[in-house]
Scaffold this motif. Structure first.
Motif, PDB file in Angstrom:
ATOM      1  N   MET A   1      34.659 -34.337  -0.642  1.00  4.05           N
ATOM      2  CA  MET A   1      34.491 -34.378  -2.028  1.00  4.05           C
ATOM      3  C   MET A   1      32.930 -35.086  -2.546  1.00  4.05           C
ATOM      4  N   LEU A   2      32.299 -34.486  -3.208  1.00  3.40           N
ATOM      5  CA  LEU A   2      30.562 -34.948  -3.544  1.00  3.40           C
ATOM      6  C   LEU A   2      31.242 -36.243  -4.672  1.00  3.40           C
ATOM      7  N   LYS A   3      30.515 -37.386  -4.241  1.00  2.00           N
ATOM      8  CA  LYS A   3      30.630 -38.666  -4.972  1.00  2.00           C
ATOM      9  C   LYS A   3      29.577 -39.146  -5.651  1.00  2.00           C
ATOM     10  N   LYS A   4      28.260 -38.487  -5.229  1.00  2.00           N
ATOM     11  CA  LYS A   4      27.048 -38.999  -5.711  1.00  2.00           C
ATOM     12  C   LYS A   4      26.167 -37.941  -6.703  1.00  2.00           C
ATOM     13  N   ALA A   5      25.467 -38.275  -7.686  1.00  2.00           N
ATOM     14  CA  ALA A   5      24.790 -37.362  -8.483  1.00  2.00           C
ATOM     15  C   ALA A   5      23.501 -38.311  -8.663  1.00  2.00           C
ATOM     16  N   VAL A   6      22.543 -37.346  -8.706  1.00  2.00           N
ATOM     17  CA  VAL A   6      21.304 -38.220  -9.196  1.00  2.00           C
ATOM     18  C   VAL A   6      20.813 -37.035 -10.525  1.00  2.00           C
ATOM     19  N   ILE A   7      20.454 -38.005 -11.423  1.00  2.00           N
ATOM     20  CA  ILE A   7      20.049 -37.337 -12.993  1.00  2.00           C
ATOM     21  C   ILE A   7      18.893 -37.668 -13.359  1.00  2.00           C
ATOM     22  N   THR A   8      17.804 -36.661 -13.431  1.00  2.00           N
ATOM     23  CA  THR A   8      16.454 -37.134 -13.696  1.00  2.00           C
ATOM     24  C   THR A   8      16.412 -37.217 -15.257  1.00  2.00           C
ATOM     25  N   SER A   9      15.579 -38.350 -15.512  1.00  2.00           N
ATOM     26  CA  SER A   9      15.372 -38.254 -17.077  1.00  2.00           C
ATOM     27  C   SER A   9      14.080 -38.984 -17.469  1.00  2.00           C
ATOM     28  N   ALA A  10      13.049 -38.868 -16.684  1.00  2.00           N
ATOM     29  CA  ALA A  10      11.809 -39.355 -16.610  1.00  2.00           C
ATOM     30  C   ALA A  10      10.606 -38.721 -17.320  1.00  2.00           C
ATOM     31  N   GLY A  11      10.778 -37.500 -17.638  1.00  2.00           N
ATOM     32  CA  GLY A  11       9.991 -36.681 -18.235  1.00  2.00           C
ATOM     33  C   GLY A  11       9.135 -37.150 -19.644  1.00  2.00           C
ATOM     34  N   LEU A  12       8.132 -36.922 -19.923  1.00  2.00           N
ATOM     35  CA  LEU A  12       7.478 -37.316 -21.236  1.00  2.00           C
ATOM     36  C   LEU A  12       7.887 -36.789 -22.294  1.00  2.00           C
ATOM     37  N   GLY A  13       8.533 -35.438 -22.312  1.00  4.76           N
ATOM     38  CA  GLY A  13       9.014 -34.677 -23.445  1.00  4.76           C
ATOM     39  C   GLY A  13       7.859 -34.159 -24.566  1.00  4.76           C
ATOM     40  N   THR A  14       6.686 -33.979 -23.931  1.00  4.93           N
ATOM     41  CA  THR A  14       5.602 -33.836 -24.891  1.00  4.93           C
ATOM     42  C   THR A  14       5.914 -32.498 -25.662  1.00  4.93           C
ATOM     43  N   ARG A  15       6.536 -31.551 -25.488  1.00  9.36           N
ATOM     44  CA  ARG A  15       6.687 -30.412 -25.956  1.00  9.36           C
ATOM     45  C   ARG A  15       7.492 -30.798 -27.295  1.00  9.36           C
ATOM     46  N   LEU A  16       8.105 -31.889 -27.496  1.00 14.35           N
ATOM     47  CA  LEU A  16       9.075 -32.408 -28.636  1.00 14.35           C
ATOM     48  C   LEU A  16       8.425 -33.588 -29.255  1.00 14.35           C
ATOM     49  N   LEU A  17       7.108 -33.826 -29.192  1.00  7.76           N
ATOM     50  CA  LEU A  17       6.500 -34.782 -29.941  1.00  7.76           C
ATOM     51  C   LEU A  17       6.340 -34.440 -31.142  1.00  7.76           C
ATOM     52  N   SER A 133      24.256 -38.971   2.248  1.00  5.97           N
ATOM     53  CA  SER A 133      25.368 -38.148   1.571  1.00  5.97           C
ATOM     54  C   SER A 133      24.620 -36.900   1.247  1.00  5.97           C
ATOM     55  N   ASN A 134      25.343 -35.892   0.837  1.00  2.00           N
ATOM     56  CA  ASN A 134      25.162 -34.910   0.093  1.00  2.00           C
ATOM     57  C   ASN A 134      25.246 -35.366  -1.437  1.00  2.00           C
ATOM     58  N   PHE A 135      24.403 -34.502  -2.324  1.00  2.00           N
ATOM     59  CA  PHE A 135      24.442 -34.957  -3.610  1.00  2.00           C
ATOM     60  C   PHE A 135      24.284 -33.841  -4.648  1.00  2.00           C
ATOM     61  N   LEU A 136      24.709 -34.068  -5.903  1.00  4.06           N
ATOM     62  CA  LEU A 136      24.382 -33.207  -6.886  1.00  4.06           C
ATOM     63  C   LEU A 136      22.927 -33.654  -7.767  1.00  4.06           C
ATOM     64  N   LEU A 137      22.129 -32.911  -8.245  1.00  2.00           N
ATOM     65  CA  LEU A 137      20.991 -32.927  -8.774  1.00  2.00           C
ATOM     66  C   LEU A 137      21.082 -32.181 -10.023  1.00  2.00           C
ATOM     67  N   ALA A 138      21.063 -32.950 -11.062  1.00  2.00           N
ATOM     68  CA  ALA A 138      20.870 -32.369 -12.377  1.00  2.00           C
ATOM     69  C   ALA A 138      19.785 -33.006 -13.198  1.00  2.00           C
ATOM     70  N   ALA A 139      19.238 -32.072 -14.061  1.00  2.00           N
ATOM     71  CA  ALA A 139      17.999 -32.401 -15.114  1.00  2.00           C
ATOM     72  C   ALA A 139      18.708 -33.001 -16.037  1.00  2.00           C
ATOM     73  N   GLY A 140      18.202 -34.095 -16.837  1.00  2.00           N
ATOM     74  CA  GLY A 140      19.025 -34.670 -18.231  1.00  2.00           C
ATOM     75  C   GLY A 140      18.544 -33.670 -19.474  1.00  2.00           C
ATOM     76  N   ASP A 141      17.999 -32.894 -19.421  1.00  2.00           N
ATOM     77  CA  ASP A 141      17.765 -31.889 -20.471  1.00  2.00           C
ATOM     78  C   ASP A 141      18.321 -30.586 -20.268  1.00  2.00           C
ATOM     79  N   ASN A 142      19.204 -30.420 -19.410  1.00  2.00           N
ATOM     80  CA  ASN A 142      19.731 -29.049 -19.230  1.00  2.00           C
ATOM     81  C   ASN A 142      21.323 -29.491 -19.312  1.00  2.00           C
ATOM     82  N   TYR A 143      22.333 -28.712 -20.159  1.00  2.00           N
ATOM     83  CA  TYR A 143      23.469 -28.858 -20.078  1.00  2.00           C
ATOM     84  C   TYR A 143      24.149 -27.426 -19.803  1.00  2.00           C
ATOM     85  N   ILE A 144      24.889 -27.459 -18.635  1.00  2.00           N
ATOM     86  CA  ILE A 144      25.513 -26.074 -18.344  1.00  2.00           C
ATOM     87  C   ILE A 144      27.072 -26.285 -18.654  1.00  2.00           C
ATOM     88  N   ILE A 145      27.373 -25.240 -19.427  1.00  2.00           N
ATOM     89  CA  ILE A 145      28.840 -25.000 -19.922  1.00  2.00           C
ATOM     90  C   ILE A 145      29.383 -24.077 -19.384  1.00  2.00           C
TER      91      ILE A 145
END
Length: 287
Positions: A1-17, A133-145
């Motif tokens: 079972m996967l236990k680790k996740a990396v979540i990126t949230s370092a972008g500047l968000g310039t399109r939402l200034l 370890s294998n890991f899951l990578l997710a971007a902090g500005d995308n939420y998948i439902i």
């Protein structure tokens, strides 16, 4: 079972200034329904809770300069809970208590990306956390439902059962020039073996676009170290995926179908759609 996740949230968000001058875009609120009612939660919290609920307990957040607010938000604040209860805001207090309990039952690691050098560079910084370890990578500005988180569970199951080195999320788009794009051979209606990956091609190789929710073997770090700055002069994860393909590693993709929804908060237009969808699907009624 996967236990680790990396979540990126370092972008500047310039399109939402100018909003994102002080507040990270990953902290923009989205409507959600829980057993206690309808709440507005930061997108990053929803992603964390989603991954926690499928069993992940080790999280690495890649943050940039000026994003201390994220780390503060993920720090339990018991005095605020007491204040809410004193004001009879019990539902909100209980919702926060549950979130804080999940945080306290997890290992959270914070890594700073000193300057924006691309998505690939942000992922590369997580190597000491990931280890072997294998890991899951997710971007902090995308939420998948998806119903019952089935898409996310299937993505992980395919990676593990097929012993892949990369299992990618893809979906069909009308304008592939704005995305990382892949092409390959279909195993069935859902799964594609990837033969090529290109970041924002002027001449698209297909209409299958990458969405930042993937599962990787740690060999991805070897590929990330082997790439040069690419599109926009940044280190692109798509170029590292192409390296894996060239090295004959097992790279597959799971296509998102109609019952899977992507809430993207990266632009004003996409954030408006995310708010509209989350508002309507939560069953919100102000009366």
């Amino acid at each position: 079972m996967l236990k680790k996740a990396v979540i990126t949230s370092a972008g500047l968000g310039t399109r939402l200034l100018p909003y994102t001058k002080e507040i990270p875009k990953e902290m923009l609120p989205i409507f959600c329904r829980t057993p206690r009612g309808i709440f507005l939660k930061p997108a990053l919290q929803l992603i964390f809770e989603q991954l926690y609920n499928i069993g992940i307990r080790e999280f690495c957040f890649i943050i940039g300069r000026g994003k201390r607010v994220i780390e503060d938000y993920f720090t339990p604040d018991n005095s605020f809970i007491r204040y809410l209860k004193k004001k009879n805001k019990n539902m909100v207090a209980e919702e926060l208590e549950e979130f804080y309990s999940q945080v306290e039952n997890s290992t959270l690691v914070w890594i700073n990306q000193p300057e924006p050098r691309g998505f690939g560079d942000a992922v590369r910084l997580s190597e000491p956390f990931v280890g072997n370890s294998n890991f899951l990578l997710a971007a902090g500005d995308n939420y998948i439902i998806s119903p019952g988180n089935n898409y996310l569970k299937k993505l992980i199951d395919i990676h593990v059962s097929m012993e892949n080195h990369a299992t990618l999320s893809v979906f069909k788009v009308d304008d592939p020039k704005s995305f990382g794009v892949v092409m390959g051979d279909r195993l069935n209606s859902d799964i594609v073996r990837i033969r090529k990956a290109v970041e924002k091609p002027q001449t698209p190789i297909s209409n299958l676009a990458l969405i930042s929710l993937h599962v990787f073997h740690p060999v991805i770090f070897k590929a990330l170290k082997g790439i040069e700055p690419g599109y926009a002069g940044e280190y692109q994860l798509t170029d590292a995926i192409q390296k894996l393909v060239e090295w004959n590693y097992r790279v597959y993709a799971l296509e998102m179908k109609k019952n899977v929804f992507r809430l993207d908060i990266g632009t004003p237009q996409s954030y408006w759609r995310a708010i509209e969808y989350s508002y309507s699907s939560s069953g919100y009624d102000e009366n």
